[in-house]
Write a protein that holds these residues in place. Sequence first.
Motif, PDB file in Angstrom:
ATOM      1  N   LEU A  95      -9.855  36.309  41.821  1.00 60.46           N
ATOM      2  CA  LEU A  95     -10.372  37.542  41.242  1.00 60.46           C
ATOM      3  C   LEU A  95      -9.266  38.428  40.717  1.00 60.46           C
ATOM      4  O   LEU A  95      -8.149  38.414  41.233  1.00 60.46           O
ATOM      5  N   SER A  96      -9.629  39.228  39.744  1.00 60.05           N
ATOM      6  CA  SER A  96      -8.757  40.284  39.235  1.00 60.05           C
ATOM      7  C   SER A  96      -9.016  41.530  40.070  1.00 60.05           C
ATOM      8  O   SER A  96     -10.133  41.754  40.535  1.00 60.05           O
ATOM      9  N   ALA A  97      -8.002  42.374  40.229  1.00 63.40           N
ATOM     10  CA  ALA A  97      -8.190  43.636  40.950  1.00 63.40           C
ATOM     11  C   ALA A  97      -9.221  44.517  40.252  1.00 63.40           C
ATOM     12  O   ALA A  97      -9.909  45.309  40.891  1.00 63.40           O
ATOM     13  N   ALA A  98      -9.352  44.373  38.952  1.00 66.35           N
ATOM     14  CA  ALA A  98     -10.298  45.183  38.184  1.00 66.35           C
ATOM     15  C   ALA A  98     -11.729  44.644  38.259  1.00 66.35           C
ATOM     16  O   ALA A  98     -12.647  45.265  37.733  1.00 66.35           O
ATOM     17  N   SER A  99     -11.926  43.535  38.926  1.00 69.40           N
ATOM     18  CA  SER A  99     -13.239  42.910  38.999  1.00 69.40           C
ATOM     19  C   SER A  99     -14.245  43.795  39.724  1.00 69.40           C
ATOM     20  O   SER A  99     -13.910  44.498  40.684  1.00 69.40           O
ATOM     21  N   PRO A 125      -2.198  44.856  41.127  1.00 69.70           N
ATOM     22  CA  PRO A 125      -1.113  45.418  40.314  1.00 69.70           C
ATOM     23  C   PRO A 125       0.225  45.470  41.053  1.00 69.70           C
ATOM     24  O   PRO A 125       1.282  45.340  40.450  1.00 69.70           O
ATOM     25  N   SER A 126       0.165  45.679  42.385  1.00 67.14           N
ATOM     26  CA  SER A 126       1.392  45.763  43.171  1.00 67.14           C
ATOM     27  C   SER A 126       1.056  45.507  44.640  1.00 67.14           C
ATOM     28  O   SER A 126      -0.052  45.795  45.096  1.00 67.14           O
ATOM     29  N   LEU A 127       2.031  44.992  45.380  1.00 63.59           N
ATOM     30  CA  LEU A 127       1.861  44.799  46.814  1.00 63.59           C
ATOM     31  C   LEU A 127       2.342  46.014  47.597  1.00 63.59           C
ATOM     32  O   LEU A 127       2.382  45.992  48.828  1.00 63.59           O
ATOM     33  N   ASN A 128       2.692  47.078  46.882  1.00 61.86           N
ATOM     34  CA  ASN A 128       3.133  48.336  47.484  1.00 61.86           C
ATOM     35  C   ASN A 128       2.492  49.500  46.738  1.00 61.86           C
ATOM     36  O   ASN A 128       2.032  49.344  45.615  1.00 61.86           O
ATOM     37  N   GLY A 129       2.500  50.679  47.372  1.00 62.14           N
ATOM     38  CA  GLY A 129       2.055  51.887  46.690  1.00 62.14           C
ATOM     39  C   GLY A 129       0.571  52.178  46.784  1.00 62.14           C
ATOM     40  O   GLY A 129       0.083  53.119  46.176  1.00 62.14           O
ATOM     41  N   GLY A 130      -0.177  51.384  47.543  1.00 60.45           N
ATOM     42  CA  GLY A 130      -1.606  51.622  47.713  1.00 60.45           C
ATOM     43  C   GLY A 130      -1.890  52.363  49.013  1.00 60.45           C
ATOM     44  O   GLY A 130      -0.981  52.891  49.662  1.00 60.45           O
ATOM     45  N   GLU A 152     -11.181  49.599  45.357  1.00 64.98           N
ATOM     46  CA  GLU A 152     -11.989  50.316  46.346  1.00 64.98           C
ATOM     47  C   GLU A 152     -13.010  49.393  47.019  1.00 64.98           C
ATOM     48  O   GLU A 152     -13.260  49.514  48.215  1.00 64.98           O
ATOM     49  N   ARG A 153     -13.589  48.465  46.270  1.00 63.11           N
ATOM     50  CA  ARG A 153     -14.576  47.540  46.853  1.00 63.11           C
ATOM     51  C   ARG A 153     -13.968  46.742  48.007  1.00 63.11           C
ATOM     52  O   ARG A 153     -14.631  46.479  49.001  1.00 63.11           O
ATOM     53  N   TRP A 154     -12.717  46.314  47.842  1.00 62.60           N
ATOM     54  CA  TRP A 154     -12.085  45.515  48.882  1.00 62.60           C
ATOM     55  C   TRP A 154     -11.627  46.365  50.050  1.00 62.60           C
ATOM     56  O   TRP A 154     -11.646  45.919  51.197  1.00 62.60           O
ATOM     57  N   LEU A 155     -11.243  47.611  49.790  1.00 64.03           N
ATOM     58  CA  LEU A 155     -10.933  48.521  50.900  1.00 64.03           C
ATOM     59  C   LEU A 155     -12.198  48.777  51.723  1.00 64.03           C
ATOM     60  O   LEU A 155     -12.150  48.789  52.959  1.00 64.03           O
ATOM     61  N   ALA A 156     -13.322  48.967  51.057  1.00 64.04           N
ATOM     62  CA  ALA A 156     -14.593  49.168  51.761  1.00 64.04           C
ATOM     63  C   ALA A 156     -14.939  47.924  52.583  1.00 64.04           C
ATOM     64  O   ALA A 156     -15.386  48.035  53.734  1.00 64.04           O
ATOM     65  N   TYR A 157     -14.720  46.751  52.017  1.00 68.73           N
ATOM     66  CA  TYR A 157     -14.980  45.517  52.761  1.00 68.73           C
ATOM     67  C   TYR A 157     -14.101  45.455  54.014  1.00 68.73           C
ATOM     68  O   TYR A 157     -14.573  45.115  55.100  1.00 68.73           O
ATOM     69  N   LEU A 158     -12.806  45.774  53.871  1.00 69.43           N
ATOM     70  CA  LEU A 158     -11.901  45.725  55.023  1.00 69.43           C
ATOM     71  C   LEU A 158     -12.314  46.716  56.104  1.00 69.43           C
ATOM     72  O   LEU A 158     -12.113  46.457  57.287  1.00 69.43           O
ATOM     73  N   ARG A 159     -12.890  47.845  55.714  1.00 65.90           N
ATOM     74  CA  ARG A 159     -13.353  48.834  56.693  1.00 65.90           C
ATOM     75  C   ARG A 159     -14.507  48.298  57.535  1.00 65.90           C
ATOM     76  O   ARG A 159     -14.666  48.679  58.692  1.00 65.90           O
ATOM     77  N   GLN A 160     -15.332  47.443  56.956  1.00 63.94           N
ATOM     78  CA  GLN A 160     -16.540  47.014  57.658  1.00 63.94           C
ATOM     79  C   GLN A 160     -16.637  45.510  57.882  1.00 63.94           C
ATOM     80  O   GLN A 160     -17.681  45.026  58.294  1.00 63.94           O
ATOM     81  N   ARG A 161     -15.560  44.773  57.644  1.00 58.82           N
ATOM     82  CA  ARG A 161     -15.659  43.326  57.793  1.00 58.82           C
ATOM     83  C   ARG A 161     -15.859  42.937  59.248  1.00 58.82           C
ATOM     84  O   ARG A 161     -15.462  43.665  60.158  1.00 58.82           O
ATOM     85  N   PRO A 162     -16.461  41.763  59.478  1.00 56.75           N
ATOM     86  CA  PRO A 162     -16.720  41.307  60.844  1.00 56.75           C
ATOM     87  C   PRO A 162     -15.413  41.180  61.625  1.00 56.75           C
ATOM     88  O   PRO A 162     -14.406  40.757  61.084  1.00 56.75           O
ATOM     89  N   THR A 163     -15.465  41.566  62.887  1.00 55.25           N
ATOM     90  CA  THR A 163     -14.271  41.467  63.721  1.00 55.25           C
ATOM     91  C   THR A 163     -14.392  40.353  64.748  1.00 55.25           C
ATOM     92  O   THR A 163     -13.566  40.234  65.626  1.00 55.25           O
ATOM     93  N   ILE A 164     -15.432  39.556  64.654  1.00 52.84           N
ATOM     94  CA  ILE A 164     -15.636  38.459  65.592  1.00 52.84           C
ATOM     95  C   ILE A 164     -15.222  37.158  64.916  1.00 52.84           C
ATOM     96  O   ILE A 164     -15.855  36.700  63.971  1.00 52.84           O
TER      97      ILE A 164
END
Length: 191
Positions: A95-99, A125-130, A152-164
């Motif tokens: 995927l592209s970050a803009a997807s 776009p970068s592995l730093n600065g976010g 933002e979509r992936w940050l939201a996913y990381l906030r609520q992704r399964p932890t099991i």
Amino acid sequence: MTLLASFNRPVADSQHAFRRILKAMSEPGVIVSLPLQHGWGALSPAATAVLLTLVDRETPLWLDDALSDESLLANLRFHTGASLSEGGNAAFALLSAASDVDPMIFACGDNLSPEKSTTVIIEVPSLNGGLTLRLRGPGLMETRAIAPQLPERWLAYLRQRPTIFPQGIDLMFTCGTALMALPRTTQVEVC
């Protein structure tokens, strides 16, 4: 159709790339450099190296429309023989970050079991600065802070992704010749 070169030394470079990918997956948040200086089409050299190393005729690939162009498709067919897949039925997704693709198509249903899950490669776009992410879990002696520029979509996913474990998906972020990974076992806190 323009075919582009793959690794300069295919066997040695793919072995080296595989070891670097394993390092990134076993040490979440560590940035590794991959041995390729050019990408295919709009792809970074790192994403191209990951595809050359991990994708073949037997590993279906889901491709984001934003990255799909004739150069990439021709080189994928020639160098890897990869078959393109629909939705969440792929072993790998690029995927592209803009997807605007919803991460949940890769993180729901049968994809929760490890043998059917998708490894998602996101060109960022970068592995730093976010936004800062704090990591803990297997492969980390202590917490680690990273700040890739994620959509933002992936940050939201990381906030609520399964932890099991083993639920979830493995993530790889690529930029230039660099790769960073977040395996499903990594616990992520968005700061």
